[in-house]
Design a protein around this motif. Structure first.
Motif, PDB file in Angstrom:
ATOM      1  N   HIS A   2      21.863  60.769   9.323  1.00 34.99           N
ATOM      2  CA  HIS A   2      22.073  59.347   9.512  1.00 34.99           C
ATOM      3  C   HIS A   2      23.093  58.987  10.518  1.00 34.99           C
ATOM      4  CE1 HIS A   2      22.643  55.228   8.436  1.00 34.99           C
ATOM      5  NE2 HIS A   2      21.441  55.269   7.805  1.00 34.99           N
ATOM      6  N   LYS A   3      23.090  57.616  11.350  1.00 30.39           N
ATOM      7  CA  LYS A   3      23.849  57.399  12.111  1.00 30.39           C
ATOM      8  C   LYS A   3      25.304  57.313  11.702  1.00 30.39           C
ATOM      9  CE  LYS A   3      22.542  52.362  11.396  1.00 30.39           C
ATOM     10  NZ  LYS A   3      23.867  51.989  10.921  1.00 30.39           N
ATOM     11  N   ASP A   4      25.359  57.064  10.459  1.00 32.45           N
ATOM     12  CA  ASP A   4      26.740  56.825   9.755  1.00 32.45           C
ATOM     13  C   ASP A   4      27.631  58.159   9.786  1.00 32.45           C
ATOM     14  OD1 ASP A   4      26.325  54.030   9.539  1.00 32.45           O
ATOM     15  OD2 ASP A   4      26.056  54.013   7.383  1.00 32.45           O
ATOM     16  N   PHE A   5      26.824  59.213   9.747  1.00 33.85           N
ATOM     17  CA  PHE A   5      27.557  60.629   9.630  1.00 33.85           C
ATOM     18  C   PHE A   5      27.293  61.204  11.109  1.00 33.85           C
ATOM     19  CE2 PHE A   5      27.120  59.243   5.267  1.00 33.85           C
ATOM     20  CZ  PHE A   5      27.899  59.817   4.532  1.00 33.85           C
ATOM     21  N   TYR A   6      28.513  61.884  11.302  1.00 33.93           N
ATOM     22  CA  TYR A   6      28.776  62.590  12.427  1.00 33.93           C
ATOM     23  C   TYR A   6      29.491  63.907  12.422  1.00 33.93           C
ATOM     24  CZ  TYR A   6      29.058  63.317  17.450  1.00 33.93           C
ATOM     25  OH  TYR A   6      28.825  63.634  18.750  1.00 33.93           O
ATOM     26  N   ASN A  65      31.874  60.612   7.460  1.00 37.20           N
ATOM     27  CA  ASN A  65      31.188  59.351   7.590  1.00 37.20           C
ATOM     28  C   ASN A  65      32.169  58.279   8.435  1.00 37.20           C
ATOM     29  OD1 ASN A  65      30.533  56.741   6.685  1.00 37.20           O
ATOM     30  ND2 ASN A  65      30.265  57.500   4.427  1.00 37.20           N
ATOM     31  N   ILE A  66      31.528  57.808   9.428  1.00 35.59           N
ATOM     32  CA  ILE A  66      32.251  57.117  10.402  1.00 35.59           C
ATOM     33  C   ILE A  66      32.855  55.846  10.000  1.00 35.59           C
ATOM     34  CG2 ILE A  66      30.916  58.293  12.285  1.00 35.59           C
ATOM     35  CD1 ILE A  66      29.366  55.872  12.630  1.00 35.59           C
ATOM     36  N   ASN A  67      32.232  55.197   8.734  1.00 34.67           N
ATOM     37  CA  ASN A  67      32.861  53.965   8.295  1.00 34.67           C
ATOM     38  C   ASN A  67      34.270  54.213   7.841  1.00 34.67           C
ATOM     39  OD1 ASN A  67      30.465  52.246   8.317  1.00 34.67           O
ATOM     40  ND2 ASN A  67      29.537  54.068   7.080  1.00 34.67           N
ATOM     41  N   TYR A  68      34.752  55.467   7.520  1.00 33.99           N
ATOM     42  CA  TYR A  68      36.118  55.950   7.178  1.00 33.99           C
ATOM     43  C   TYR A  68      36.792  55.993   8.431  1.00 33.99           C
ATOM     44  CZ  TYR A  68      34.370  55.412   2.450  1.00 33.99           C
ATOM     45  OH  TYR A  68      33.812  55.060   1.108  1.00 33.99           O
ATOM     46  N   ILE A  69      36.569  56.099   9.502  1.00 34.54           N
ATOM     47  CA  ILE A  69      37.633  56.502  10.581  1.00 34.54           C
ATOM     48  C   ILE A  69      38.641  55.359  10.885  1.00 34.54           C
ATOM     49  CG2 ILE A  69      37.568  56.880  12.903  1.00 34.54           C
ATOM     50  CD1 ILE A  69      34.790  57.820  13.110  1.00 34.54           C
ATOM     51  N   SER A  99      32.827  63.676  24.128  1.00 32.16           N
ATOM     52  CA  SER A  99      32.517  62.733  24.944  1.00 32.16           C
ATOM     53  C   SER A  99      31.351  61.792  24.399  1.00 32.16           C
ATOM     54  CB  SER A  99      31.948  62.911  26.294  1.00 32.16           C
ATOM     55  OG  SER A  99      31.287  62.113  27.247  1.00 32.16           O
ATOM     56  N   ASP A 100      30.595  62.442  23.545  1.00 33.64           N
ATOM     57  CA  ASP A 100      29.346  61.813  22.874  1.00 33.64           C
ATOM     58  C   ASP A 100      29.954  61.127  21.784  1.00 33.64           C
ATOM     59  OD1 ASP A 100      26.291  61.823  22.211  1.00 33.64           O
ATOM     60  OD2 ASP A 100      27.276  62.752  20.596  1.00 33.64           O
ATOM     61  N   PHE A 101      30.967  61.540  21.152  1.00 32.50           N
ATOM     62  CA  PHE A 101      31.596  61.142  19.931  1.00 32.50           C
ATOM     63  C   PHE A 101      32.086  59.727  20.143  1.00 32.50           C
ATOM     64  CE2 PHE A 101      35.256  60.471  17.396  1.00 32.50           C
ATOM     65  CZ  PHE A 101      34.715  60.159  16.151  1.00 32.50           C
ATOM     66  N   LEU A 102      32.898  59.681  21.356  1.00 30.94           N
ATOM     67  CA  LEU A 102      33.428  58.531  21.791  1.00 30.94           C
ATOM     68  C   LEU A 102      32.501  57.446  22.186  1.00 30.94           C
ATOM     69  CD1 LEU A 102      36.522  59.910  23.808  1.00 30.94           C
ATOM     70  CD2 LEU A 102      36.780  58.701  21.714  1.00 30.94           C
ATOM     71  N   ASP A 103      31.446  57.730  22.812  1.00 32.48           N
ATOM     72  CA  ASP A 103      30.250  56.814  23.248  1.00 32.48           C
ATOM     73  C   ASP A 103      29.690  56.155  21.848  1.00 32.48           C
ATOM     74  OD1 ASP A 103      30.586  57.171  25.948  1.00 32.48           O
ATOM     75  OD2 ASP A 103      29.132  58.745  26.300  1.00 32.48           O
ATOM     76  N   MET A 104      29.488  57.059  20.846  1.00 34.16           N
ATOM     77  CA  MET A 104      29.118  56.472  19.483  1.00 34.16           C
ATOM     78  C   MET A 104      30.015  55.525  19.084  1.00 34.16           C
ATOM     79  SD  MET A 104      29.210  57.030  16.187  1.00 34.16           S
ATOM     80  CE  MET A 104      30.217  58.569  15.900  1.00 34.16           C
ATOM     81  N   ILE A 105      31.372  55.872  18.702  1.00 32.73           N
ATOM     82  CA  ILE A 105      32.021  54.859  18.283  1.00 32.73           C
ATOM     83  C   ILE A 105      32.140  53.889  18.999  1.00 32.73           C
ATOM     84  CG2 ILE A 105      33.051  56.874  16.614  1.00 32.73           C
ATOM     85  CD1 ILE A 105      35.360  56.760  18.594  1.00 32.73           C
ATOM     86  N   ARG A 106      32.194  53.753  20.108  1.00 35.81           N
ATOM     87  CA  ARG A 106      32.418  52.509  20.995  1.00 35.81           C
ATOM     88  C   ARG A 106      31.047  51.748  20.902  1.00 35.81           C
ATOM     89  NH1 ARG A 106      33.678  56.029  25.589  1.00 35.81           N
ATOM     90  NH2 ARG A 106      36.168  56.258  25.735  1.00 35.81           N
ATOM     91  N   ASN A 107      29.944  52.246  20.405  1.00 40.11           N
ATOM     92  CA  ASN A 107      28.805  51.344  20.527  1.00 40.11           C
ATOM     93  C   ASN A 107      28.544  50.961  18.687  1.00 40.11           C
ATOM     94  OD1 ASN A 107      28.214  51.264  23.042  1.00 40.11           O
ATOM     95  ND2 ASN A 107      27.309  53.292  22.829  1.00 40.11           N
ATOM     96  N   VAL A 108      29.481  51.400  17.897  1.00 40.80           N
ATOM     97  CA  VAL A 108      29.187  50.962  16.472  1.00 40.80           C
ATOM     98  C   VAL A 108      29.592  49.532  16.412  1.00 40.80           C
ATOM     99  CG1 VAL A 108      30.078  51.167  14.215  1.00 40.80           C
ATOM    100  CG2 VAL A 108      30.101  53.328  15.686  1.00 40.80           C
TER     101      VAL A 108
END
Length: 248
Positions: free
Chosen positions: A197-201, A210-214, A239-248
């Motif tokens: 799911h988009k909430d887990f990376y 769980n990206i909600n806990y970063i 790179s992919d991770f940083l792109d993802m969290i910038r767009n959250v």
């Protein structure tokens, strides 16, 4: 151990194939009823009280999930039967319930029956079935619950309480917001599929977060979570991770 079973499928051919395979491959399964009608299935299950039900998902009028929902106190093991891998399968996996995909593979059937037979003696079906029905009515992924097999049995936990999963030597340690960690004998790959799911990376081969806990991302390539764990992000994922969290 002999297991009593009821077969439910709206297609006569599918019923015949399943019954034949069970007779040949799973002699411990005693078929005590079969039907193509979901309404009749409810009556059969309530009156005959099988230990195991093979339940087709896609049926006209009432699908397999709706049949299960109409059974009071569903204490029987379920093996869902489906023609395709879809949202329903994800819900089933979350609750550690068995399933086979049409056309039914013989080894998959044997394995599903073997697990169901073991589960019957563990008497966890009611809790799993109830959780599945509850999850199907919840739209938010974070509000759903998943089943985690642990040394003590089955743990039913809310997705939103999971901070991160840590893979170690084929095992996975799950860290929570409020509760103590749980160690599962399942690999981190299992939880990656379960929590897809988009909430887990998967920031690293050993860390699913769980990206909600970063709390923050450090320039040297680490994330800090709300439980103060400092975890590495693989170089090829940064790179992919940083792109993802910038767009959250």
């Amino acid at each position: 151990m002999t297991v009593t079973a009821i077969l439910v499928d709206d297609e006569h051919k599918s019923l015949a194939i399943l019954k034949n395979k069970l007779e040949r491959l799973c002699p411990n399964v005693s078929v005590i009823g079969e039907t193509q009608d979901p309404e009749e299935a409810i009556d059969l299950i309530v009156n005959l009280k099988p230990q195991l039900v093979f339940l087709d998902i896609a049926m006209p009028g009432m699908n397999g999930f709706e049949v299960l929902e109409k059974i009071p106190q569903p204490t029987f093991e379920v093996i869902f039967v489906t023609a395709f891998d879809n949202y329903g399968i994800e819900a089933i996996k979350h609750c550690a319930i068995g399933y086979v995909v049409k056309p039914i593979d013989s080894q998959d059937l044997i394995q599903a029956v073997s697990v169901a037979t073991q589960n019957i003696s563990d008497k966890t079906a009611l809790q799993k079935n109830t959780q599945l029905i509850e999850n199907l009515g919840i739209q938010s992924f974070q509000q759903k619950k998943i089943v985690i097999p642990s040394q003590d049995g089955l743990e039913f936990v809310k997705v939103e309480d999971i901070i991160h999963c840590q893979g170690t030597d084929g095992y996975t340690k799950i860290h929570f917001q409020h509760n103590k960690p749980i160690m599962s004998s399942y690999s981190i790959g299992h939880f990656f599929k379960l929590l897809k799911h988009k909430d887990f990376y998967l920031i690293h081969k050993s860390h699913l977060i769980n990206i909600n806990y970063i709390l923050k991302y450090l320039n040297e390539g680490y994330v800090v979570l709300q439980d103060n764990h400092k975890l590495p992000v693989s170089r090829n994922k940064r790179s992919d991770f940083l792109d993802m969290i910038r767009n959250v």
